[in-house]
Design a protein around this motif. Structure first.
Motif, short mmCIF file in Angstrom:
data_model
loop_
_atom_site.label_atom_id
_atom_site.label_comp_id
_atom_site.label_asym_id
_atom_site.label_seq_id
_atom_site.Cartn_x
_atom_site.Cartn_y
_atom_site.Cartn_z
N ARG A 71 4.17 -0.10 2.79
CA ARG A 71 3.20 -1.02 3.40
C ARG A 71 3.46 -1.13 4.90
N ALA A 72 4.71 -1.28 5.29
CA ALA A 72 5.03 -1.36 6.72
C ALA A 72 4.64 -0.09 7.45
N LEU A 73 4.81 1.05 6.78
CA LEU A 73 4.46 2.32 7.39
C LEU A 73 2.94 2.45 7.55
N LEU A 74 2.18 2.02 6.55
CA LEU A 74 0.72 2.06 6.66
C LEU A 74 0.23 1.18 7.79
N ASP A 75 0.87 0.03 7.96
CA ASP A 75 0.50 -0.85 9.08
C ASP A 75 0.81 -0.18 10.41
N GLU A 76 1.97 0.45 10.50
CA GLU A 76 2.35 1.15 11.73
C GLU A 76 1.36 2.26 12.07
N LEU A 77 0.93 3.00 11.04
CA LEU A 77 0.02 4.12 11.25
C LEU A 77 -1.43 3.68 11.40
N ASP A 78 -1.70 2.40 11.18
CA ASP A 78 -3.07 1.88 11.21
C ASP A 78 -3.96 2.72 10.29
N ALA A 79 -3.49 2.89 9.06
CA ALA A 79 -4.14 3.81 8.12
C ALA A 79 -5.54 3.34 7.73
N ASP A 80 -6.46 4.29 7.66
CA ASP A 80 -7.82 4.02 7.19
C ASP A 80 -7.98 4.40 5.72
N VAL A 81 -7.37 5.51 5.32
CA VAL A 81 -7.50 6.00 3.94
C VAL A 81 -6.16 6.57 3.51
N VAL A 82 -5.76 6.27 2.28
CA VAL A 82 -4.62 6.93 1.65
C VAL A 82 -5.18 7.86 0.58
N VAL A 83 -4.79 9.13 0.65
CA VAL A 83 -5.19 10.11 -0.36
C VAL A 83 -3.95 10.48 -1.16
N GLY A 84 -3.97 10.23 -2.46
CA GLY A 84 -2.80 10.49 -3.29
C GLY A 84 -3.04 11.60 -4.28
N PHE A 85 -1.98 12.36 -4.53
CA PHE A 85 -2.04 13.51 -5.43
C PHE A 85 -1.14 13.34 -6.64
N GLY A 86 -0.70 12.10 -6.89
CA GLY A 86 0.13 11.84 -8.05
C GLY A 86 1.61 12.02 -7.76
N GLY A 87 2.44 11.68 -8.74
CA GLY A 87 3.87 11.84 -8.59
C GLY A 87 4.54 10.62 -7.99
N TYR A 88 5.86 10.73 -7.78
CA TYR A 88 6.64 9.56 -7.41
C TYR A 88 6.46 9.13 -5.96
N VAL A 89 5.76 9.91 -5.16
CA VAL A 89 5.42 9.47 -3.81
C VAL A 89 4.11 8.67 -3.82
N ALA A 90 3.18 9.08 -4.70
CA ALA A 90 1.85 8.48 -4.70
C ALA A 90 1.84 7.05 -5.21
N LEU A 91 2.66 6.73 -6.22
CA LEU A 91 2.59 5.40 -6.81
C LEU A 91 2.85 4.29 -5.79
N PRO A 92 3.96 4.32 -5.03
CA PRO A 92 4.13 3.26 -4.03
C PRO A 92 3.05 3.29 -2.94
#
Length: 369
Positions: free
Chosen positions: A92-113
């Protein structure tokens, strides 16, 4: 455009295995071709293949704590909620830092958080599922997502839209017929013989290695040449040299250039991981698929749409043998008309523009935001 007024910021979460990383990078390439000014950041972990592959392709990689999920109840399962909370907080802190507009997930242990952090931050989510049977991360992500996309038609994922598997442009633009002579020369193969490609993923596959090498004499005696990737650790897998003038059997540790391997071949004998099935159908190369006999049966389900379309064969791991190869693949490889029919059906089942289809969806979600 991001909430902060800068360039649109897209965060792609697909670390862990090549099956997650390759479609993530194929999408990144398609997005960069479309809009060079996009800010594209990939999420991964220090222990995954992404730590090497993502920077090599020229993308920014940010690391988050992994959340491995046990496949069966163990004491380790009790520690998962705490790991999820910590990883979601950092993401969450990283998304705020990046000012993210969209997260695209492809599954797996990185995508869940990443999905959970995006939901908490009010960031739009797009999910892409590679396999015919979705994993836990994407089942959760689908409930939070603006759009859900799948590789295999009929994948049981809520609101799934069929787009196919995003693939590297070296695969999707491959002219197999036009590069056949070049490819066969690169591997020391004859120009005019029917050719079988044998591979079991980056590490090889013991069952395929045993059956193919045991069938070497039957294959080459029928005039069929073989390109066999045994896996870098399987140095005991060898085939005696063929007499001069007969069909060659070429054994290599690893295939750096899968595009050339596909161009050299008339038929593949391989596992049926999601990326493998998608690449073969995209280039119109028929295959005898041997699903991995462990897991939840997803490899069998991955191959079924191509097999049912007439673009390949399916043989169970326990049934694969030199005798099966001799009885089934030798007649097929020595029948040009049959091979041509299988190739046409394989190509018809492929989706070579899946990267562009997914890029359309991601950019649409970003614009809506």
């Amino acid at each position: 455009m991001s909430a902060g007024g800068g360039a649109t910021s897209l965060v792609l979460a697909g670390g862990g295995t090549g099956g997650h990383i390759e479609p993530m990078l194929a999408l990144a390439d398609a997005l960069r071709r479309r809009e060079p000014g996009l800010r594209i950041t990939c999420l991964g972990t220090a222990r995954g293949m992404e730590s090497r592959l993502v920077p090599a392709r020229g993308y920014d990689l940010r690391l988050i704590p992994p959340v491995p999920l046990p496949r069966r109840p163990t004491p380790d399962l009790l520690r998962v909620p705490g790991r999820v909370r910590r990883s979601v907080a950092e993401t969450r802190a990283l998304l705020d830092e990046l000012d993210a507009d969209v997260v695209v997930g492809f599954g797996g242990y990185v995508a869940l958080p990443a999905y959970l952090a995006a939901w908490r931050a009010g960031v739009s989510v797009v999910v892409h599922e590679q396999n015919a049977l979705p994993g836990l991360a994407n089942r959760v992500g689908a409930r939070l997502a603006a759009r859900v996309t799948v590789t295999v038609p009929g994948t049981p994922l809520r609101r799934g839209e069929h787009v196919g598997m995003p693939l590297r442009s070296a695969i999707t633009t491959l002219d197999r017929a036009g590069r056949r002579a070049e490819a066969r020369a690169a591997f020391g193969l004859d120009d005019d013989r029917p050719t079988l490609l044998v591979f079991g993923g980056s590490q090889g596959a013991a069952a395929l290695n045993r059956a193919a090498t045991a069938a070497a004499d039957a294959l080459t005696a029928a005039g069929i040449q073989v390109l066999h990737a045994r896996g870098p650790k399987n140095t005991d897998v060898t085939v005696p040299g063929r007499p001069a003038g007969t069909a060659p059997y070429v054994v290599v540790d690893y295939l750096e250039r899968m595009d050339l391997a596909y161009a050299a071949a008339d038929l593949a004998l391989c596992r049926s991981g999601a990326v493998t099935v998608a690449e073969l159908s995209a280039v119109g190369l028929p295959a005898a698929f041997v699903p991995l006999p462990i897991g939840n049966g997803e490899q069998r389900r991955n191959a079924l749409p191509v097999v049912e379309a007439g673009g390949g064969l399916l043989v169970e791991d326990a049934d694969l043998s030199a005798a099966w190869i001799e009885a089934t693949l030798v007649p097929l490889l020595t029948d040009p008309a049959a091979l041509c029919g299988y190739a046409a059906h394989a190509a018809a089942a492929g989706v070579p523009d899946a990267d562009e289809r997914l890029a359309d969806i991601v950019l649409e979600v970003a614009r809506d935001r």
